[in-house]
Motif scaffolding. Structure first.
Motif, mmCIF file in Angstrom:
data_model
loop_
_atom_site.group_PDB
_atom_site.id
_atom_site.type_symbol
_atom_site.label_atom_id
_atom_site.label_comp_id
_atom_site.label_asym_id
_atom_site.label_seq_id
_atom_site.Cartn_x
_atom_site.Cartn_y
_atom_site.Cartn_z
ATOM 1 N N GLU A 24 -65.317 43.663 4.746
ATOM 2 C CA GLU A 24 -63.681 44.706 4.369
ATOM 3 C C GLU A 24 -63.881 44.880 2.884
ATOM 4 O O GLU A 24 -63.624 45.304 2.346
ATOM 5 C CB GLU A 24 -62.849 44.357 5.044
ATOM 6 C CG GLU A 24 -62.103 45.880 5.427
ATOM 7 C CD GLU A 24 -61.087 46.104 6.505
ATOM 8 O OE1 GLU A 24 -59.524 45.760 5.798
ATOM 9 O OE2 GLU A 24 -60.927 44.800 7.277
ATOM 10 N N GLN A 28 -63.808 48.032 0.865
ATOM 11 C CA GLN A 28 -62.649 49.455 0.926
ATOM 12 C C GLN A 28 -62.273 49.786 -1.209
ATOM 13 O O GLN A 28 -61.824 50.146 -1.555
ATOM 14 C CB GLN A 28 -61.734 48.807 1.612
ATOM 15 C CG GLN A 28 -62.149 48.715 3.300
ATOM 16 C CD GLN A 28 -62.451 50.737 3.526
ATOM 17 O OE1 GLN A 28 -61.784 51.212 2.776
ATOM 18 N NE2 GLN A 28 -63.223 50.353 4.123
ATOM 19 N N ARG A 96 -55.559 44.081 4.635
ATOM 20 C CA ARG A 96 -55.556 45.427 5.297
ATOM 21 C C ARG A 96 -55.045 46.047 5.245
ATOM 22 O O ARG A 96 -53.577 45.729 4.944
ATOM 23 C CB ARG A 96 -56.063 44.622 6.758
ATOM 24 C CG ARG A 96 -56.950 44.033 6.648
ATOM 25 C CD ARG A 96 -57.476 44.075 8.409
ATOM 26 N NE ARG A 96 -59.007 43.240 8.051
ATOM 27 C CZ ARG A 96 -59.751 42.250 9.279
ATOM 28 N NH1 ARG A 96 -58.585 41.589 9.705
ATOM 29 N NH2 ARG A 96 -60.598 42.460 9.212
#
Length: 102
Positions: A24, A28, A96
Motif C-alpha cells: 500500500e 500511495q 495509513r
C-alpha cells in the motif's frame, strides 16, 4: 471510539500484514520509496520476513497496531561500526491515512 495505537517490534509472524501495508505504501507514496509496488509484490514472503527479523541485528522494524491491525511501520538500519552502533538511519516509514495524527 477507536482502539489506541500500540507500538511493538515486528516479529516474523507479522510478515504478511507488513507486506500488505508496505505494498500500500509503495502505491500511495511512490515518491517516498526507491522501489516500486510491482518490484516488491514480486518478492517472496521470505524477503518480508528478513526485512523485519534481521539476524545480524543491524536493522529493526516497528509496527503501529490499532487493535490487531497493522496501521503503520518504520524500519531502521543501524551502523555497522561499533562506535556508532547506537545511531540508525530511518529507511522506511508509512502510516495509513486513517491512523495519521494519532
Amino acid at each position: 471510539m477507536q482502539d489506541p495505537i500500540q507500538i511493538a517490534r515486528l516479529q516474523p509472524a507479522d510478515a504478511v500484514p507488513y507486506r500488505e501495508l508496505m505494498l500500500e505504501a509503495y502505491e500511495q507514496a511512490a515518491d517516498a520509496f526507491t522501489s516500486t509496488a510491482a518490484e516488491r509484490a514480486a518478492e517472496p514472503e521470505s524477503f518480508w520476513t528478513r526485512r523485519i527479523a534481521d539476524a545480524s541485528g543491524l536493522s529493526a522494524a516497528f509496527g503501529a497496531f490499532q487493535g490487531t491491525r497493522l496501521v503503520g511501520t518504520v524500519a531502521l538500519e543501524f551502523s555497522v561500526k561499533p562506535k556508532t552502533r547506537h545511531k540508525a538511519l530511518l529507511i522506511g516509514m508509512y502510516v495509513r491515512p486513517a491512523a495519521r495524527g494519532q
